[in-house]
Motif scaffolding. Structure first.
Motif, PDB file in Angstrom:
ATOM      1  N   TYR A 221       0.840  -1.189   0.000  1.00 18.57           N
ATOM      2  CA  TYR A 221       0.000   0.000   0.000  1.00 18.57           C
ATOM      3  C   TYR A 221       0.883   1.249   0.000  1.00 18.57           C
ATOM      4  O   TYR A 221       2.073   1.180   0.312  1.00 18.57           O
ATOM      5  CB  TYR A 221      -0.917   0.044   1.240  1.00 18.57           C
ATOM      6  CG  TYR A 221      -1.860  -1.124   1.350  1.00 18.57           C
ATOM      7  CD1 TYR A 221      -3.134  -1.075   0.783  1.00 18.57           C
ATOM      8  CD2 TYR A 221      -1.485  -2.285   2.038  1.00 18.57           C
ATOM      9  CE1 TYR A 221      -4.002  -2.146   0.882  1.00 18.57           C
ATOM     10  CE2 TYR A 221      -2.346  -3.365   2.142  1.00 18.57           C
ATOM     11  CZ  TYR A 221      -3.613  -3.288   1.571  1.00 18.57           C
ATOM     12  OH  TYR A 221      -4.468  -4.349   1.664  1.00 18.57           O
ATOM     13  N   VAL A 248      -7.826   2.435  -1.921  1.00 19.54           N
ATOM     14  CA  VAL A 248      -8.323   1.447  -0.971  1.00 19.54           C
ATOM     15  C   VAL A 248      -9.808   1.724  -0.700  1.00 19.54           C
ATOM     16  O   VAL A 248     -10.204   2.873  -0.491  1.00 19.54           O
ATOM     17  CB  VAL A 248      -7.522   1.515   0.353  1.00 19.54           C
ATOM     18  CG1 VAL A 248      -8.205   0.699   1.445  1.00 19.54           C
ATOM     19  CG2 VAL A 248      -6.094   1.035   0.131  1.00 19.54           C
ATOM     20  N   THR A 258     -10.265  -5.737  -1.138  1.00 18.45           N
ATOM     21  CA  THR A 258      -9.766  -4.479  -0.590  1.00 18.45           C
ATOM     22  C   THR A 258     -10.180  -4.385   0.877  1.00 18.45           C
ATOM     23  O   THR A 258     -10.939  -5.221   1.371  1.00 18.45           O
ATOM     24  CB  THR A 258     -10.312  -3.268  -1.382  1.00 18.45           C
ATOM     25  OG1 THR A 258      -9.700  -2.062  -0.910  1.00 18.45           O
ATOM     26  CG2 THR A 258     -11.826  -3.152  -1.253  1.00 18.45           C
TER      27      THR A 258
END
Length: 303
Positions: A221, A248, A258
C-alpha cells in the motif's frame, strides 16, 4: 444535457458572449450564464472563452446545459462542521457518507438540506437543487468544501476553479507500493464508453492533471498526498487506477479484494483561494478523520 448552437449575426458583432447568451436564453440569468462559461460548458469556434469575450460575426457558439428539474428541498437540522463563515461564503468540513446535493435516491440528509437550515442566503446560480454549491465532493470523500452565499461570490469562486487558481490537496490510501516519491498524472478524463456509471482516461476527455507524492510506503500500500490542477469528476480515483494504484475501499474503481471501509479512502484536507469579495487569500486545513486513521492502523498492523 441539452446541446445548442448559434452563429453570430452581423447585428451581434462585438457583443459580450455572456450578454448575448442571456439574450438568446431569456429564462436564464446573466449570472447563471457566466457560471456556464466559467465551468467550460460554452465554446466559441470549438474553444473555451471567458465571459468578457466579444463575439465576432460568423462565430459559432456551442453550449451544453444540464437540465434543472425543480425539487422541493427541505431545510434539515443536520450538524455542520463549519471551518469558516462570513457574509459571502462558508468553508465546510463534509463528513464521509454525506451526499452534497439532492438527486434521485438522495432527497434528504444532504449537505444542501443542512445548509438551508443553517442559513437563508445561498447563491441561486446552480438552481434549486444545488444552492451555493461551487464544487463537489463524492459521497464517501470527506473534507473541505467551499459554499457561496450569493451570486457574486459564486461567480468569483467558479472563475478561480476554472482558471486553476484554487489550491486543493487530498490524502489517499492506494493499493500497491509506489516505487518513487513523486509523480504527475496528465491524462484526459471523460465518460467511460464501456460503463456510463464511471469515468475513465479517454482520448477525447477533458484535460486533467494530478500531482502526487508518497507520505508513507508499505509493502502493498501507499499513503499519498495529491494536489489537483483540475477538478474533473472522480479525478483522483480515475487517475490512480489508470497508473495501477487504485484507492483502498473504492467500490467503483478499486479491486474486489480491498479493505472494507464502506467507500474510498480519500480526504480533501486543504483548500486555499482568494476571497471573491475582499481579495484576501484564505487557506484552510482539516485533520485526518477517524475512519482514515483506522484504515492506516489496519495497514500498519499487517506489517
Amino acid at each position: 444535457m441539452s446541446f445548442q448552437t448559434h452563429t453570430v449575426t452581423p447585428e451581434q458583432n462585438q457583443i459580450r458572449i455572456d450578454k448575448l447568451l442571456s439574450e438568446i436564453n431569456p429564462d436564464r440569468s446573466r449570472s447563471q450564464i457566466q457560471i456556464w462559461i466559467a465551468e467550460g460548458y460554452v465554446e466559441v469556434n470549438e474553444r473555451q472563452v471567458k465571459a468578457n469575450y466579444k463575439c465576432e460575426e460568423g462565430d459559432v457558439i456551442e453550449w451544453q446545459i444540464p437540465e434543472v428539474k425543480a425539487l422541493e428541498i427541505t431545510a434539515e437540522n443536520i450538524p455542520l462542521d463549519i471551518m469558516y463563515e462570513d457574509s459571502d461564503l462558508l468553508v465546510v468540513n463534509k463528513p464521509r457518507g454525506m451526499v452534497v446535493h439532492p438527486s434521485a435516491g438522495h432527497g434528504s440528509g444532504t449537505l444542501v438540506n443542512a445548509l438551508l437550515y443553517h442559513c437563508n442566503d445561498l447563491s441561486g446560480i446552480n438552481g434549486v437543487e444545488r444552492p451555493g454549491i461551487v464544487h463537489r465532493l463524492d459521497k464517501d470523500t470527506s473534507g473541505l468544501l467551499v459554499v457561496a452565499k450569493h451570486d457574486q461570490a459564486h461567480i468569483g469562486l467558479s472563475e478561480q476553479f476554472a482558471n486553476r487558481e484554487v489550491e486543493r490537496k487530498y490524502i489517499a490510501l492506494v493499493h500497491g507500493e509506489i516505487p518513487h516519491e513523486t509523480g504527475i498524472i496528465d491524462a484526459p478524463i471523460g465518460r467511460d464508453p464501456k460503463n456510463r456509471q464511471r469515468m475513465a482516461v479517454v482520448d477525447n476527455g477533458k484535460s486533467a492533471v494530478t500531482n502526487f507524492h508518497v507520505l508513507k510506503h508499505f509493502p502493498d500500500y501507499s499513503f499519498i498526498e495529491c494536489k489537483l490542477e483540475t477538478g474533473r469528476t472522480h479525478q483522483i480515483r480515475v487517475h490512480m487506477r489508470y497508473i495501477g494504484y487504485p484507492l483502498v475501499g473504492d467500490p467503483l474503481y478499486g479491486p474486489r479484494k480491498t479493505i472494507d471501509l464502506g467507500g474510498q479512502a480519500l480526504h480533501a484536507k486543504k483548500v486555499g483561494f482568494t476571497h471573491p469579495i475582499t481579495g484576501k487569500w484564505l487557506e484552510f486545513e482539516s485533520a485526518i478523520p477517524t475512519y482514515f486513521n483506522d484504515a492506516l492502523k489496519i495497514i500498519e498492523k499487517m506489517y
